[in-house]
Scaffold this motif. Sequence first.
Motif, PDB file in Angstrom:
ATOM      1  N   LEU A 196       0.842  -1.193   0.000  1.00  0.00           N
ATOM      2  CA  LEU A 196       0.000   0.000   0.000  1.00  0.00           C
ATOM      3  C   LEU A 196       0.879   1.246   0.000  1.00  0.00           C
ATOM      4  O   LEU A 196       1.784   1.380   0.833  1.00  0.00           O
ATOM      5  CB  LEU A 196      -0.910   0.011   1.227  1.00  0.00           C
ATOM      6  CG  LEU A 196      -2.062   1.029   1.175  1.00  0.00           C
ATOM      7  CD1 LEU A 196      -3.141   0.556   0.210  1.00  0.00           C
ATOM      8  CD2 LEU A 196      -2.666   1.249   2.559  1.00  0.00           C
ATOM      9  N   VAL A 222       0.629   5.488   0.088  1.00  0.00           N
ATOM     10  CA  VAL A 222      -0.241   6.634   0.354  1.00  0.00           C
ATOM     11  C   VAL A 222       0.613   7.897   0.256  1.00  0.00           C
ATOM     12  O   VAL A 222       1.279   8.287   1.223  1.00  0.00           O
ATOM     13  CB  VAL A 222      -0.917   6.540   1.735  1.00  0.00           C
ATOM     14  CG1 VAL A 222      -1.944   7.671   1.894  1.00  0.00           C
ATOM     15  CG2 VAL A 222      -1.609   5.184   1.914  1.00  0.00           C
ATOM     16  N   LEU A 258      -5.925  12.240   5.646  1.00  0.00           N
ATOM     17  CA  LEU A 258      -6.306  12.044   4.245  1.00  0.00           C
ATOM     18  C   LEU A 258      -7.416  13.017   3.859  1.00  0.00           C
ATOM     19  O   LEU A 258      -8.311  13.314   4.651  1.00  0.00           O
ATOM     20  CB  LEU A 258      -6.767  10.605   4.024  1.00  0.00           C
ATOM     21  CG  LEU A 258      -5.649   9.551   3.958  1.00  0.00           C
ATOM     22  CD1 LEU A 258      -6.242   8.160   3.987  1.00  0.00           C
ATOM     23  CD2 LEU A 258      -4.804   9.753   2.711  1.00  0.00           C
ATOM     24  N   ASP A 284      -7.521  12.326  -2.448  1.00  0.00           N
ATOM     25  CA  ASP A 284      -6.172  11.783  -2.288  1.00  0.00           C
ATOM     26  C   ASP A 284      -6.083  10.379  -2.886  1.00  0.00           C
ATOM     27  O   ASP A 284      -7.042   9.596  -2.834  1.00  0.00           O
ATOM     28  CB  ASP A 284      -5.787  11.716  -0.813  1.00  0.00           C
ATOM     29  CG  ASP A 284      -5.268  13.038  -0.280  1.00  0.00           C
ATOM     30  OD1 ASP A 284      -5.070  13.976  -1.082  1.00  0.00           O
ATOM     31  OD2 ASP A 284      -5.067  13.145   0.950  1.00  0.00           O
ATOM     32  N   VAL A 302      -4.781   6.541  -3.016  1.00  0.00           N
ATOM     33  CA  VAL A 302      -4.326   5.396  -2.233  1.00  0.00           C
ATOM     34  C   VAL A 302      -4.027   4.315  -3.270  1.00  0.00           C
ATOM     35  O   VAL A 302      -4.931   3.849  -3.963  1.00  0.00           O
ATOM     36  CB  VAL A 302      -5.383   4.912  -1.228  1.00  0.00           C
ATOM     37  CG1 VAL A 302      -4.852   3.727  -0.437  1.00  0.00           C
ATOM     38  CG2 VAL A 302      -5.791   6.043  -0.287  1.00  0.00           C
ATOM     39  N   THR A 321      -5.118   2.455  -8.516  1.00  0.00           N
ATOM     40  CA  THR A 321      -5.247   3.774  -7.881  1.00  0.00           C
ATOM     41  C   THR A 321      -6.684   3.988  -7.428  1.00  0.00           C
ATOM     42  O   THR A 321      -7.610   4.005  -8.249  1.00  0.00           O
ATOM     43  CB  THR A 321      -4.843   4.891  -8.847  1.00  0.00           C
ATOM     44  OG1 THR A 321      -3.460   4.728  -9.206  1.00  0.00           O
ATOM     45  CG2 THR A 321      -5.026   6.259  -8.190  1.00  0.00           C
ATOM     46  N   VAL A 363      -9.808   8.844  -2.444  1.00  0.00           N
ATOM     47  CA  VAL A 363     -10.599   8.994  -1.218  1.00  0.00           C
ATOM     48  C   VAL A 363     -11.907   9.708  -1.528  1.00  0.00           C
ATOM     49  O   VAL A 363     -11.928  10.733  -2.214  1.00  0.00           O
ATOM     50  CB  VAL A 363      -9.803   9.769  -0.155  1.00  0.00           C
ATOM     51  CG1 VAL A 363     -10.674  10.078   1.060  1.00  0.00           C
ATOM     52  CG2 VAL A 363      -8.569   8.970   0.269  1.00  0.00           C
ATOM     53  N   MET A 398     -10.306   1.780   4.586  1.00  0.00           N
ATOM     54  CA  MET A 398      -9.224   1.748   5.571  1.00  0.00           C
ATOM     55  C   MET A 398      -9.823   1.984   6.954  1.00  0.00           C
ATOM     56  O   MET A 398     -10.590   2.937   7.141  1.00  0.00           O
ATOM     57  CB  MET A 398      -8.196   2.837   5.255  1.00  0.00           C
ATOM     58  CG  MET A 398      -7.653   2.767   3.840  1.00  0.00           C
ATOM     59  SD  MET A 398      -6.779   4.295   3.328  1.00  0.00           S
ATOM     60  CE  MET A 398      -5.335   4.238   4.381  1.00  0.00           C
TER      61      MET A 398
END
Length: 237
Positions: free
Chosen positions: A88, A90, A148, A152, A154, A164, A167, A199
């Motif tokens: 992962l 970020v 976040l 954005d 993640v 990809t 958020v 998440m």
Amino acid sequence: MRRAVSVVGELLVTAGVLTLLFVVWQLHWTDLTSGRAQAATVSSLEQRWERTDPTPTAAPSQQPAEQPADPPVDPVAVPGVGQPFAILHVPRFAADYAVPVVEGTGTEELKDGIGHYTRTVMPGQVGNFAVAGHRVTYGKPFHQVAELRDGDAVVVQTATQWLTYRVRSHEIVRPQQVSVIAPVPDQPGAAPTQAWLTMTACHPMHSARQRYVVHALLESVRDRADGPPDSLAPPAG
């Protein structure tokens, strides 16, 4: 009486020292050891994938490197509990943020990285790819989860793809509110038509009273052989 009071006082001081040492171990030593182990797992996964990298099926001029997430990507094989299978990224957390994703969310699995809820789908599949991570201790991979912002990136890296997600929402819930990891987040029983990533982490910091939850929607998929996606760049602002 004085002797008894003295003994009790010494015991209390000893207990206080032991408690302090435990806190130091819990908050700092586990971060150090788990952080190193997780970094080693990331390196091991990348090396293994490099040895088995697929070659692109078409030249870039014939096939776009990044494709919309519709239709859904091919299923990922389900790993055994405790097995790392993805990384992962970020960018909001750090340009070099990379943490392994392991199967399962038990105590031992969460020491090794970010844990995948076993009854949720795998990366890129229609439904909800749900994961959990510590905000403190054991490498604290979700320490910054509350930072976040909507939009954005993640990014989930697997043996064959870069996925990809963007958020879309945040919420704070009770631990019993498992609907957040339903195939359609917060809509138990609804049939999924999109690929989500959820998440979860304990909230507030240093407490397990609630859960901080972030939902992200799959935006695009890129073959790993074509190199990292632009979404890995740190966000502006």
